[in-house]
Design an enzyme around this catalytic site. Structure first.
Site, PDB file in Angstrom:
ATOM      1  N   ARG A 168      -6.854   1.531  17.704  1.00  0.00           N
ATOM      2  CA  ARG A 168      -6.601   0.093  17.578  1.00  0.00           C
ATOM      3  C   ARG A 168      -6.291  -0.581  18.908  1.00  0.00           C
ATOM      4  O   ARG A 168      -6.416  -1.807  19.014  1.00  0.00           O
ATOM      5  CB  ARG A 168      -5.472  -0.164  16.559  1.00  0.00           C
ATOM      6  N   GLN A 207       4.667   9.163   7.258  1.00  0.00           N
ATOM      7  CA  GLN A 207       3.763  10.127   6.608  1.00  0.00           C
ATOM      8  C   GLN A 207       4.257  11.544   6.846  1.00  0.00           C
ATOM      9  O   GLN A 207       4.266  12.374   5.942  1.00  0.00           O
ATOM     10  CB  GLN A 207       2.336   9.939   7.115  1.00  0.00           C
ATOM     11  N   SER A 218       7.259   8.866  12.067  1.00  0.00           N
ATOM     12  CA  SER A 218       6.137   8.693  11.146  1.00  0.00           C
ATOM     13  C   SER A 218       6.590   8.919   9.715  1.00  0.00           C
ATOM     14  O   SER A 218       7.088   9.994   9.369  1.00  0.00           O
ATOM     15  CB  SER A 218       5.023   9.689  11.493  1.00  0.00           C
ATOM     16  N   ARG A 258       2.932   5.953  -3.266  1.00  0.00           N
ATOM     17  CA  ARG A 258       4.082   6.767  -3.676  1.00  0.00           C
ATOM     18  C   ARG A 258       4.317   6.671  -5.175  1.00  0.00           C
ATOM     19  O   ARG A 258       4.704   7.657  -5.809  1.00  0.00           O
ATOM     20  CB  ARG A 258       5.319   6.333  -2.874  1.00  0.00           C
ATOM     21  N   LYS A 283       0.839  -1.211   0.000  1.00  0.00           N
ATOM     22  CA  LYS A 283       0.000   0.000   0.000  1.00  0.00           C
ATOM     23  C   LYS A 283       0.867   1.252   0.000  1.00  0.00           C
ATOM     24  O   LYS A 283       0.623   2.183  -0.769  1.00  0.00           O
ATOM     25  CB  LYS A 283      -0.928  -0.033   1.226  1.00  0.00           C
ATOM     26  N   ASP A 297       1.742  -1.211  11.869  1.00  0.00           N
ATOM     27  CA  ASP A 297       0.463  -1.651  11.274  1.00  0.00           C
ATOM     28  C   ASP A 297       0.145  -3.109  11.588  1.00  0.00           C
ATOM     29  O   ASP A 297      -0.970  -3.575  11.345  1.00  0.00           O
ATOM     30  CB  ASP A 297       0.495  -1.456   9.756  1.00  0.00           C
TER      31      ASP A 297
END
Ligand code: S3P
Length: 449
Positions: free
Chosen positions: A367, A188, A186, A44, A39, A336
């Site tokens: 989560r 992101q 991170s 990207r 993913k 994840d």
């Protein structure tokens, strides 16, 4: 021979439930399978393809809802992207700095990666105005982690709660370089700033407290950006302005999707699975290390490098798992996979501790809370910690009604837990899996023997 181990029932109200029913005789998992494209790399490839000069070809793209959101956003800003498929996607790039002002709101759907990475690009597009939003989950996730550093670069961004929540409005500006010390590890955040830095004259640096996934760095270099990493300080510097040229990208299978089968193959007795063509980038392989620590029998076969990313086939056989402690610098390398590692811990002897994972509270769902609630509903002994979980393993699970909270990784983790629960488990809102793994149910059906 077992019958109807798993059936997918679609209710009249169009909510999709996955029902997993234990066979009378023992279940085992067997076969050779492939998981969908990674993913992170899929996002990207689409983004860099869109902003590069010339054509990018993508082989093995993930056809989940998240990359579809990315493709739609960049199409709305002028990139030409052929119909998405796993064989070959063509992206006709429009060149760095040339994204057009879209005439409507850009919708990132459920995808944090789409929204956060895209913000870095939008912020640096002078004289253009953008509005970005997402679904209920994404609109509740923190955006200040990218908005703050972008504002330090001179970006103009407005949104709810002090510009920390989407929808966000962006008035593009020419930005200035910064050295950003991120308080969180991170990818992101790191990628957002690097993408913003591409058009900026000079050196833009990000330093993070622990190394997060480095797919952006690898792909940006392949597309021609001048990037220097310093592993000693977990820093990376981009020197702009960059000139990006379209490339051929081959997307490996997603280790985050393979993780479900690694745990399933470990906990279901008499199982053996081979998961072919899985990306084993060292910034992503924390799950292999954690499972090995727990006594899992996993072998990496046929190791190779494909288009700048390491790849292997993973063979897993059932084993008796035991507890372990998962904390510290390994966390960003398996963030994840913690929901599915929690499932492994439920079936492991002893008490597993997961710490330093407070980031889990701001993923597609909380989560920590959701996994604890749902697994406990099945009879597990999971205690929430502020930054993780304490899991007392070895208590048998009983099938019941559980809920994904519309989080793809929760839906799939609960399905794997159900394989070792007695009776029937109904997973509500299991369709969430299609965000990252649309073929999950089909593969599950295929390996159940
Ligand atoms: C991702 C980074 C991680 C990860 C997410 C994908 C990426 O998020 O959890 O699923 O592709 O950059 P954070 O950067 O918030 O840790």
């Amino acid at each position: 021979m077992s019958t109807s181990v798993i059936t997918v029932q679609i209710k009249e109200n169009s909510s999709h439930n996955l029902i997993i029913q234990q066979p009378i005789s023992g279940l085992s998992l067997r076969g050779s399978i492939r998981v969908p494209g990674d993913k992170s790399i899929s996002h990207r490839a689409l983004m860099l393809g869109a902003i590069a000069q010339g054509e990018t070809q993508i082989q093995g793209l993930l056809l989940g809802e998240d990359p579809r959101s990315t493709a739609q956003c960049f199409q709305a800003m002028g990139a030409e992207i052929s119909e998405l498929n796993t064989e070959l996607v063509h992206v006709k790039g429009i060149g760095l700095g040339n994204l057009q002002e879209p005439s409507n709101v850009l919708d990132a759907g459920n995808s944090g990666t789409t929204l956060r990475l895209m913000l870095g690009l939008l912020a640096s597009h002078s004289e253009r105005f953008f509005c970005v939003t997402g679904d209920n989950s994404l609109r509740s996730r923190p955006m200040s982690r990218v908005v703050n550093p972008l504002q330090q670069m001179g970006a103009q961004i407005w949104g709810r709660k002090g510009s920390s929540l989407a929808p966000l409005a962006v008035q593009g500006q020419s930005l200035k370089p910064i050295h950003y010390h991120s308080p969180i590890a991170s990818a992101q955040v790191k990628s957002c700033i690097l993408l913003a830095g591409l058009t900026v004259e000079g050196k833009t640096t990000v330093t993070e407290p622990a190394l997060s996934r480095d797919h952006s760095e690898r792909m940006l270099r392949a597309f021609g950006a001048n990037l220097v990493s310093d592993p000693e300080t977990n820093s990376v510097t981009v020197t702009g302005p960059a000139y990006l040229v379209g490339q051929k990208v081959i997307v490996p299978g997603d280790i985050s999707s393979a993780a479900f089968w690694l745990v399933a193959g470990s906990i279901v007795p008499d199982s053996e699975l081979v998961i072919e063509n899985v990306g084993i980038n060292p910034t992503r392989t924390g799950v292999l290390e954690a499972l090995t620590m727990m006594g899992a029998d996993i072998q990496q076969e046929n190791q190779r490098e494909v288009a700048g990313e390491p790849v292997a086939d993973l063979r897993v056989r059932s084993s008796r798992l035991h507890s372990c402690t998962i904390a510290g610098a390994i966390i960003p390398r398996l963030i994840d996979e913690i929901p599915i590692l929690a499932v492994a811990a439920v079936f492991a002897q002893g008490t597993t501790i997961i710490r330093d994972a407070e980031e889990l509270r701001v993923k597609e769902s909380d989560r920590i809370a959701v996994m604890a609630q749902q697994l406990n509903q099945m009879g597990a002994q999971v205690r929430e910690l502020p930054d993780g979980m304490e899991i007392i393993g070895g208590t048998p699970l009983t099938g019941t009604d559980v809920d994904s909270h519309t989080d793809h990784r929760i839906a799939m983790s609960l399905a794997i837990a159900a394989l070792n629960a007695s009776g029937t488990t109904t997973i509500h809102r299991a369709e969430a899996a299609s965000v990252s793994y649309p073929e999950f149910n089909t593969t599950l059906q295929h390996i159940c023997k």
